[in-house]
Design an enzyme around this catalytic site. Structure first.
Site, PDB file in Angstrom:
ATOM      1  N   THR A   1     -35.502 -16.122 -38.496  1.00  0.00           N
ATOM      2  CA  THR A   1     -34.046 -17.321 -38.656  1.00  0.00           C
ATOM      3  C   THR A   1     -32.951 -16.335 -39.130  1.00  0.00           C
ATOM      4  O   THR A   1     -32.237 -15.892 -38.353  1.00  0.00           O
ATOM      5  CB  THR A   1     -34.247 -18.381 -39.688  1.00  0.00           C
ATOM      6  OG1 THR A   1     -34.924 -17.977 -40.947  1.00  0.00           O
ATOM      7  CG2 THR A   1     -35.224 -19.336 -38.975  1.00  0.00           C
TER       8      THR A   1
ATOM      9  N   LYS B   1     -41.927 -13.739 -41.699  1.00  0.00           N
ATOM     10  CA  LYS B   1     -40.702 -14.077 -41.519  1.00  0.00           C
ATOM     11  C   LYS B   1     -40.093 -14.589 -42.763  1.00  0.00           C
ATOM     12  O   LYS B   1     -40.861 -15.302 -43.409  1.00  0.00           O
ATOM     13  CB  LYS B   1     -40.019 -14.976 -40.190  1.00  0.00           C
ATOM     14  CG  LYS B   1     -40.633 -16.324 -40.275  1.00  0.00           C
ATOM     15  CD  LYS B   1     -39.690 -17.380 -41.114  1.00  0.00           C
ATOM     16  CE  LYS B   1     -38.304 -17.307 -40.930  1.00  0.00           C
ATOM     17  NZ  LYS B   1     -37.552 -18.502 -41.832  1.00  0.00           N
TER      18      LYS B   1
ATOM     19  N   THR C   1     -37.490 -20.255 -45.210  1.00  0.00           N
ATOM     20  CA  THR C   1     -38.911 -20.379 -45.217  1.00  0.00           C
ATOM     21  C   THR C   1     -39.701 -19.147 -44.997  1.00  0.00           C
ATOM     22  O   THR C   1     -39.302 -18.390 -44.231  1.00  0.00           O
ATOM     23  CB  THR C   1     -39.246 -21.246 -44.112  1.00  0.00           C
ATOM     24  OG1 THR C   1     -38.701 -22.692 -44.428  1.00  0.00           O
ATOM     25  CG2 THR C   1     -40.833 -21.567 -44.088  1.00  0.00           C
TER      26      THR C   1
ATOM     27  N   GLU D   1     -32.214 -12.089 -48.341  1.00  0.00           N
ATOM     28  CA  GLU D   1     -30.502 -12.436 -48.096  1.00  0.00           C
ATOM     29  C   GLU D   1     -29.554 -11.873 -48.887  1.00  0.00           C
ATOM     30  O   GLU D   1     -29.791 -12.168 -50.191  1.00  0.00           O
ATOM     31  CB  GLU D   1     -30.427 -13.975 -48.067  1.00  0.00           C
ATOM     32  CG  GLU D   1     -30.780 -14.709 -46.770  1.00  0.00           C
ATOM     33  CD  GLU D   1     -31.015 -16.368 -46.931  1.00  0.00           C
ATOM     34  OE1 GLU D   1     -30.759 -16.805 -48.188  1.00  0.00           O
ATOM     35  OE2 GLU D   1     -31.195 -17.110 -46.114  1.00  0.00           O
TER      36      GLU D   1
ATOM     37  N   ASN E   1     -25.247 -18.313 -47.815  1.00  0.00           N
ATOM     38  CA  ASN E   1     -25.862 -19.704 -48.115  1.00  0.00           C
ATOM     39  C   ASN E   1     -24.906 -20.531 -48.537  1.00  0.00           C
ATOM     40  O   ASN E   1     -25.367 -21.732 -48.766  1.00  0.00           O
ATOM     41  CB  ASN E   1     -26.811 -19.348 -49.483  1.00  0.00           C
ATOM     42  CG  ASN E   1     -28.115 -18.716 -48.999  1.00  0.00           C
ATOM     43  OD1 ASN E   1     -28.798 -19.109 -48.125  1.00  0.00           O
ATOM     44  ND2 ASN E   1     -28.417 -17.400 -49.701  1.00  0.00           N
TER      45      ASN E   1
ATOM     46  N   THR F   1     -23.156 -26.701 -42.032  1.00  0.00           N
ATOM     47  CA  THR F   1     -21.879 -26.950 -41.329  1.00  0.00           C
ATOM     48  C   THR F   1     -21.326 -25.996 -40.550  1.00  0.00           C
ATOM     49  O   THR F   1     -21.524 -25.003 -40.601  1.00  0.00           O
ATOM     50  CB  THR F   1     -20.964 -27.644 -42.380  1.00  0.00           C
ATOM     51  OG1 THR F   1     -20.852 -26.703 -43.446  1.00  0.00           O
ATOM     52  CG2 THR F   1     -21.670 -29.006 -43.013  1.00  0.00           C
TER      53      THR F   1
END
Lengths: 404, 404
Positions: free
Chosen positions: B166, B188, B199, B280, B399, B404
């Site tokens: 992702t 992942k 996840t 991240e 994040n 959106t």
């Protein structure tokens, strides 16, 4: 401001006229000096004195097991009476071993000496960097310089509220006016929850008349439980957090116990909201109300878990109605819930019903500075609100280059 | 890569030659397709099939009580045997109510149909945004397109490892070569701990020979407990986390139980370190080792509390040896400690001895990408390591604007 009324804060006052703060109640004097502890050279020591006739006091402390030396001193001498509080900003005097303990005691003794009182009647508070030994020459000179400046003028309380600031951008004061008596307060810190530079210190004064400190302790405990204890900026808890309430009895008025309890709550809530609004890097003021929990305590625990979730906090920063992060966060809370029946609303708009997205959920407008999140766990009547902030670039900027 | 050796990952392989991954063990085929779920148009569905002769399997799932529909399906059918895993990225199929459950089941049934097996032998995994209904037309077409692409070539496992990504920046694969048998793995996610987009999914394959799934379950439980469970990027836990180990028995070799257990641990640790390195916004890889705890469990709990503290994480981002934040954080851990005897070192240099600053503590160099923090609680023999990352501007950027 009402005569018999609710807490007010500086934002509602006219410019130049300071009518709030710890010296509003009769019998309290304050002072502030530049002792040279803060590298900025700004005022960094404050003294708050209760001139009586009563010297009742109540105090609440951090739940952290690593506690700073001033907390150890003040906690050990918390016997229902304090006559003065000596505060320094710029150095937390935490994790300094026996030297730190000796320094806090010496600070109390010096303050007692210049005031002509007993050292055990002096509360000591420090806030700033952890792990640097206190510059005692500056502290002791600071105490000497504070004493002659003590004043019962409102401006003196105002000066004290500025001297205790660290990374605070604005000072925090509040006052409640009862019929013939009042409560004053000042605070600093970016939240209950932040170590190192972000210690929360709150000082409350009242000229209301009491027989002893028991009613103060009850009112303060109830108020902190639903105000400062529900403020969770970053999930961290300082080694130095301290809230002290002192009563001089100087008004001669004994307030209705319920009104007094409510008044203390109002002042604490007002200061808590000021702390939230000035939290490090804040761009959003977020309230998280959990309902339908098995108990109020479980509601508070669940709200806190959401409020500490970094992904949720990032979504708030981005005005992103990503309600899935609320579900994912609350699912880890150690409380009773029905995982298939959770409801969530943002600013009153349902975004998740029975743990499933509601129509229009992704279009809810969160662009304003205030965001209200409500979460129904669908198992009981428990309810609590926790206040937090978003996680912004500024928070990282402020906290990534502090000690060096 | 050694014949009988330790786990290796893509970073150590020659460019263009993929010799790691889930299709290295005999008996496993994989495929990947672009199903149109990811807005980027990149590959977003993968199929991993165990061609036998054995179909033993073990699986571990998220501890979150809010769980995604694919987790519910796979957990319910986790009876010691899986023959295939179907994965989609770009949509978590979480918080979609009964529709979500029906969609996961339909995905399993479709996969079973094209493979000619039973639906209960198909594990289903999804990762991506929470709360959007799965585009079943794309999913079902994807399954149809995956089946003819199934291949036991190493490149097929490699393609699958890319399709499950992702926000991952790099794919994660690992392999262990025993004598005549092997373990392959792909994963992942930016950490065990991250909902919504982050996840963690890990798939392990082996051609080793076993009588049943019990040894797989033991080895997997022991390995996840000290690897993925000790990876804490941001304190959040996904609704979708899943780790699945499948054994084909195709090598005919039954490994020494201790070697197998150690090999599974090595592959899991290797993948965990790859997840940490790609977390991240990561700029620092931080290991937190707590020693001197009352038990290993308490050591892990204490390390996790430090690893989740935002102020500590900001200090790491700033290469700031602000050890006071370690003390303040660990003081809130619900474990036994001696608050006056805590020792802390950064990269081997003592910065705090007996809860007091050590000489030179503020000058310790933390400018490198790897930071090792060691904390001695001084009460027992318990020991654990938790891996985390710093809190950076990029973490917030990634994040704050996701849904959106």
């Amino acid at each position: 401001m009402t005569e018999h009324g609710s807490a007010t804060n500086p934002a509602t006052e006219s410019v130049g006229i300071q009518t709030t703060g710890v010296t509003v109640p009769q019998g309290f004097a304050a002072a502030a000096v530049k002792a040279g502890i803060k590298p900025s050279g700004k005022p960094d020591m404050a003294l708050l004195v209760n001139n009586g006739p009563d010297y009742h006091a109540a105090a609440k402390f951090t739940r952290n097991r690593v506690v700073a030396s001033p907390v150890k001193w003040t906690r050990a001498n918390n016997d229902g009476s304090f006559r003065a509080v000596i505060v320094n900003a710029g150095n937390a005097n935490a994790c300094n071993g026996a030297q730190g303990d000796a320094d806090s005691q010496a600070t109390a003794e010096k303050t007692a000496e210049v005031l002509g009182i007993e050292a055990r009647d002096v509360a000591v508070c420090s806030t700033g960097l952890i792990g640097d030994v206190l510059p005692m020459d500056k502290i002791l000179t600071g105490v000497d310089n504070l004493a002659p400046l003590l004043s019962e003028e409102v401006a003196a309380g105002h000066a004290a509220s500025q001297a205790i600031m660290t990374t605070d951008l604005v000072h925090k004061e509040s006052v409640y006016h009862g019929k013939g008596w009042s409560i004053g307060g000042m605070g600093k810190g970016v939240g209950m929850m932040s170590p190192s530079l972000a210690t929360m210190l709150v000082f409350l004064t009242t000229d209301a008349n009491f027989d002893d400190a028991s009613q103060l302790d009850d009112a303060l405990g109830a108020a902190t439980n639903t105000t400062f204890d529900c403020l969770d900026v970053d999930g961290s808890t300082s080694t130095n957090d301290t809230v002290i309430l002192m009563a001089s009895g100087a008004s001669g008025v004994t307030p209705d116990p319920h009104e007094f309890k409510d008044a203390i709550h109002q002042v604490c809530l007002d200061l808590a909201m000021q702390l939230q609004a000035d939290a490090e890097g804040v761009t959003k003021r977020v309230s998280i109300t959990v309902t339908g929990a098995a108990s109020d305590t479980e509601a508070k625990d669940a709200a806190r878990v959401i409020g500490r979730d970094n992904l949720f906090k990032c979504a708030m920063f981005g005005s992103d109605p990503n309600w899935g992060r609320v579900l994912a966060a609350v699912g880890m809370a150690p409380v009773e819930m029905d995982p298939e029946k959770i409801n969530v609303s943002f600013n009153g708009s349902p975004v998740c019903v029975n743990s499933t997205g509601a129509p229009g959920a992704r279009e809810v407008d969160l662009s304003g500075a205030d965001i209200a999140v409500e979460v129904d766990l669908a198992v009981g009547e428990g309810r609590a609100t926790v206040w937090t902030t978003d996680l912004s670039y500024s928070y990282i900027e402020i906290n990534s280059e502090y000690s060096t």
